[in-house]
Design a protein around this motif. Structure first.
Motif, PDB file in Angstrom:
ATOM      1  N   ARG A 183     -13.629 -10.106   8.515  1.00 37.47           N
ATOM      2  CA  ARG A 183     -13.797  -9.937   9.971  1.00 37.47           C
ATOM      3  C   ARG A 183     -13.638  -8.474  10.393  1.00 37.47           C
ATOM      4  N   GLU A 184     -13.733  -7.567   9.409  1.00 31.64           N
ATOM      5  CA  GLU A 184     -13.665  -6.120   9.617  1.00 31.64           C
ATOM      6  C   GLU A 184     -12.315  -5.638  10.127  1.00 31.64           C
ATOM      7  N   ARG A 185     -11.258  -6.368   9.802  1.00 28.07           N
ATOM      8  CA  ARG A 185      -9.906  -5.958  10.164  1.00 28.07           C
ATOM      9  C   ARG A 185      -9.313  -5.137   9.007  1.00 28.07           C
ATOM     10  N   PRO A 186      -8.784  -3.933   9.290  1.00 29.86           N
ATOM     11  CA  PRO A 186      -8.214  -3.098   8.237  1.00 29.86           C
ATOM     12  C   PRO A 186      -7.023  -3.748   7.534  1.00 29.86           C
ATOM     13  N   VAL A 187      -6.964  -3.521   6.230  1.00 26.03           N
ATOM     14  CA  VAL A 187      -5.861  -3.970   5.384  1.00 26.03           C
ATOM     15  C   VAL A 187      -5.004  -2.744   5.091  1.00 26.03           C
TER      16      VAL A 187
ATOM     17  N   PHE B  27       2.134  -6.088   3.202  1.00 22.29           N
ATOM     18  CA  PHE B  27       0.790  -5.703   3.623  1.00 22.29           C
ATOM     19  C   PHE B  27       0.404  -6.588   4.790  1.00 22.29           C
ATOM     20  N   ARG B  28      -0.521  -6.067   5.600  1.00 24.60           N
ATOM     21  CA  ARG B  28      -1.001  -6.813   6.753  1.00 24.60           C
ATOM     22  C   ARG B  28      -2.497  -6.599   6.920  1.00 24.60           C
TER      23      ARG B  28
ATOM     24  N   LYS C  21       2.677  -1.300   3.885  1.00 27.42           N
ATOM     25  CA  LYS C  21       3.814  -0.616   4.499  1.00 27.42           C
ATOM     26  C   LYS C  21       4.600   0.110   3.423  1.00 27.42           C
ATOM     27  N   ALA C  22       4.760   1.403   3.600  1.00 22.32           N
ATOM     28  CA  ALA C  22       5.454   2.241   2.622  1.00 22.32           C
ATOM     29  C   ALA C  22       6.933   1.880   2.544  1.00 22.32           C
ATOM     30  N   ALA C  23       7.460   1.798   1.334  1.00 22.27           N
ATOM     31  CA  ALA C  23       8.871   1.477   1.132  1.00 22.27           C
ATOM     32  C   ALA C  23       9.780   2.612   1.610  1.00 22.27           C
ATOM     33  N   TYR C  24       9.278   3.847   1.619  1.00 25.30           N
ATOM     34  CA  TYR C  24      10.096   5.000   1.976  1.00 25.30           C
ATOM     35  C   TYR C  24      10.218   5.222   3.477  1.00 25.30           C
TER      36      TYR C  24
END
Length: 162
Positions: free
Chosen positions: A30-34, A125-126, A37-40
């Motif tokens: 659906r063209e949503r960016p993946v 991730f989202r 999230k950085a651990a730091y």
């Protein structure tokens, strides 16, 4: 006037230096960016990628980092979406930083569900719409996301500076 050529070891001491990174920009069907999230950092969302190893090309780096960070063995085409230049004056780093953002294409729901994160690097991730990303990203990082999403939509490569 006579030109005096310096040996390469001396010449490189007189010019700007830079570190470099490469990454892959993915969306879902659906063209949503993946993003990961950085651990730091509690506020840094990014694409699979990282700093280039010595002798590595930007493309090799993006593909290697994607596999290491998500388990995705990307085999798509080499399509550059954007180049980013970050001046050493603008961040706490001893050199300039140059990034290469490649198009990772579209991931299916199954591919997204199969993402395996390295917990030392990323905590989650989202997949969200661009407007949903704006609500949780820093303005600077969101500007990069918006520009790359627009590049993907229009096909016109972006050059980004902070």
């Amino acid at each position: 006037m006579t030109n005096t050529w310096l040996p390469p070891e001396e010449y490189v001491e007189t010019i700007a230096r830079a570190t470099s990174y490469a990454c892959l920009y993915f969306t879902d069907t659906r063209e949503r960016p993946v993003q990961l999230k950085a651990a730091y950092s509690t506020e840094t969302w990014q694409w699979p990628g990282g700093n280039m190893d010595p002798g590595e090309t930007p493309w090799e780096c993006a593909v290697r980092e994607c596999l290491e960070e998500t388990g995705i063995a990307f085999q798509g085409e080499k399509k550059l979406l954007a180049v980013q230049f970050i001046s050493q004056r603008e961040h706490d780093w001893p050199t300039n930083h140059v990034g290469f953002i490649f198009d990772g294409g579209t991931l299916t729901d199954e591919e997204i569900a199969s993402i395996v994160l390295d917990p030392a690097e990323h905590t989650e991730f989202r997949v969200q719409t661009v407007s949903e990303w704006e609500e949780i990203m820093t303005p600077r990082n969101f500007a990069r996301l918006g520009a790359v999403a627009e590049t993907r939509r229009t096909g016109v490569m972006a050059y980004l500076e902070r």
